[in-house]
Design a protein around this motif. Structure first.
Motif, PDB file in Angstrom:
ATOM      1  N   SER A 191       0.825  -1.209   0.000  1.00  0.00           N
ATOM      2  CA  SER A 191       0.000   0.000   0.000  1.00  0.00           C
ATOM      3  C   SER A 191       0.859   1.258   0.000  1.00  0.00           C
ATOM      4  CB  SER A 191      -0.912   0.000   1.226  1.00  0.00           C
ATOM      5  OG  SER A 191      -1.762  -1.129   1.218  1.00  0.00           O
ATOM      6  N   GLU A 192       1.925   1.208   0.776  1.00  0.00           N
ATOM      7  CA  GLU A 192       2.852   2.336   0.865  1.00  0.00           C
ATOM      8  C   GLU A 192       3.547   2.556  -0.481  1.00  0.00           C
ATOM      9  OE1 GLU A 192       6.273   3.634   4.130  1.00  0.00           O
ATOM     10  OE2 GLU A 192       5.840   1.535   3.744  1.00  0.00           O
ATOM     11  N   TRP A 193       4.040   1.479  -1.056  1.00  0.00           N
ATOM     12  CA  TRP A 193       4.720   1.559  -2.355  1.00  0.00           C
ATOM     13  C   TRP A 193       3.791   2.141  -3.407  1.00  0.00           C
ATOM     14  CZ3 TRP A 193       3.286  -0.668  -6.954  1.00  0.00           C
ATOM     15  CH2 TRP A 193       4.218  -0.582  -7.991  1.00  0.00           C
ATOM     16  N   THR A 245       1.195   4.048  -3.037  1.00  0.00           N
ATOM     17  CA  THR A 245       0.889   5.450  -2.766  1.00  0.00           C
ATOM     18  C   THR A 245       2.004   6.374  -3.230  1.00  0.00           C
ATOM     19  OG1 THR A 245      -0.434   4.809  -0.843  1.00  0.00           O
ATOM     20  CG2 THR A 245       0.303   7.097  -0.964  1.00  0.00           C
ATOM     21  N   LEU A 251      -2.231   1.834   6.953  1.00  0.00           N
ATOM     22  CA  LEU A 251      -1.028   1.044   7.213  1.00  0.00           C
ATOM     23  C   LEU A 251      -1.163   0.428   8.602  1.00  0.00           C
ATOM     24  CD1 LEU A 251       1.822   3.428   5.940  1.00  0.00           C
ATOM     25  CD2 LEU A 251       0.582   1.669   4.664  1.00  0.00           C
ATOM     26  N   GLY A 266       4.978   0.521   7.541  1.00  0.00           N
ATOM     27  CA  GLY A 266       5.384   1.890   7.256  1.00  0.00           C
ATOM     28  C   GLY A 266       6.839   2.170   7.561  1.00  0.00           C
ATOM     29  N   LYS A 320       8.911   4.199   4.741  1.00  0.00           N
ATOM     30  CA  LYS A 320       9.508   4.889   3.593  1.00  0.00           C
ATOM     31  C   LYS A 320       9.743   6.378   3.884  1.00  0.00           C
ATOM     32  CE  LYS A 320       9.772   1.337   0.868  1.00  0.00           C
ATOM     33  NZ  LYS A 320       9.805   0.370   1.965  1.00  0.00           N
ATOM     34  N   PHE A 355      -3.251   9.365   5.635  1.00  0.00           N
ATOM     35  CA  PHE A 355      -2.883   8.040   6.114  1.00  0.00           C
ATOM     36  C   PHE A 355      -3.563   7.752   7.453  1.00  0.00           C
ATOM     37  CE2 PHE A 355       0.395   8.886   3.123  1.00  0.00           C
ATOM     38  CZ  PHE A 355       1.085   7.711   2.832  1.00  0.00           C
ATOM     39  N   MET A 370      -2.748   5.037  10.457  1.00  0.00           N
ATOM     40  CA  MET A 370      -1.674   4.112  10.829  1.00  0.00           C
ATOM     41  C   MET A 370      -1.923   3.564  12.227  1.00  0.00           C
ATOM     42  SD  MET A 370       1.262   6.714   9.386  1.00  0.00           S
ATOM     43  CE  MET A 370       0.356   8.067  10.139  1.00  0.00           C
TER      44      MET A 370
END
Length: 296
Positions: free
Chosen positions: A184-186, A188, A205, A209, A211, A227, A229
């Motif tokens: 999901s992070e990648w 985004t 997330l 997390g 990045k 986000f 988290m």
């Protein structure tokens, strides 16, 4: 009389099991025509192990899939009487070698769909390890296939379903647990840095997390979606020390973002049916956060 009561009890139990079984929709191939020269293949066929189902599980299942070479998805349409016209794509975790499809997928999808949010649970392709614990397939190849191709296919599929399932195309978010959070992070950050035509409307997330450099490289933080988290202080795998620099920076710099740190829960708490009192409320906080964002 006792025999009659026993028979009625088993009939009641069978009826409830059938209802629960019907709640889990069939898996649909992400690539209906197959994957030509699929680089993610395994010596053993796809299989799953049954883990312990915790009391309170909406799916009444806890399957852990491995050796996945044909990605699939499951759809959970929003309740018609309560449709919020929002959707989220859920990526379960599993360290890219397994996929905890129920504990970190269908359980949440069943609950969110009851709250009026359409969900897709993705069973993406995975790697496998040899006897020495080494990955059999280079992770660069797995990342390219699982992250880029499987994720892209899930996004395009979800967008195409917007009219049929009655949610807004510009209100599709992503939520991932652990390795699924990495996905999901990648997605985004890639959607923003590469100026893709689509980016998540919101991001969840869950014990994930990291990045920070990607976040720092984005000068205009307003281009990032908000986000949500959640992580536990006692997480031994994805420690707070490792995750907090990124998580705190996001909640400080990205508008409408929320960070929830729970005192108890460890790693992999899923919907946290019996991992602690406060951590079990995270899904409610996530849902309320969405309502705050869209002022429902």
């Amino acid at each position: 009389m006792n025999k009659l009561k026993l028979s009625l009890f088993f009939l009641f139990l069978l009826q409830n099991l059938l209802v629960l079984a019907q709640q889990i929709p069939a898996e649909i191939p992400l690539f209906p025509n197959g994957i030509k020269d699929n680089p993610i293949s395994h010596e053993q066929k796809e299989t799953f192990a049954d883990s312990i189902v915790k009391p309170g599980s909406l799916s009444n299942k806890d399957r852990v899939f491995r050796n996945i070479s044909e990605p699939t998805y499951m759809l959970f349409p929003a309740a018609e009487s309560n449709n919020k016209h929002l959707a989220t794509i859920i990526f379960p975790g599993g360290g890219f070698t397994t996929n905890w499809i129920d504990k970190e997928g269908t359980d949440l999808a069943l609950w969110l769909s009851q709250q009026g949010i359409t969900c897709m649970v993705v069973k993406y392709r995975t790697n496998t390890k040899d006897e020495k614990g080494n990955f059999k397939i280079p992770m660069e190849k797995v990342y390219f296939e699982a992250l880029k191709k499987d994720v892209n296919a899930s996004v395009m599929t979800m967008i195409g379903l917007a009219a049929k399932l009655k949610f807004d195309q510009d209100k599709i978010g992503v939520l991932g647990f652990s390795a699924g959070g990495f996905i999901s992070e990648w997605l985004t950050f890639t959607s923003v840095t590469e100026k893709m035509p689509w980016k998540p409307a919101f991001v969840g997330l869950i014990y994930a997390g990291d990045k920070l450099k990607l976040l720092e490289n984005i000068k205009d933080k307003s281009t990032l979606p908000p986000f949500f988290m959640a992580i536990a202080r006692d997480d031994k795998k994805w420690t707070l020390k490792r995750a907090l620099p990124f998580l705190s920076a996001v909640v400080e710099q990205v508008d409408k973002s929320e960070l929830h740190i729970y005192s108890k829960g460890d790693h992999g708490f899923g919907l946290a049916y019996n991992e602690g009192h406060s951590v079990g409320l995270w899904k409610n906080s996530f849902y309320s956060w969405l309502l705050d964002i869209y002022k429902k």
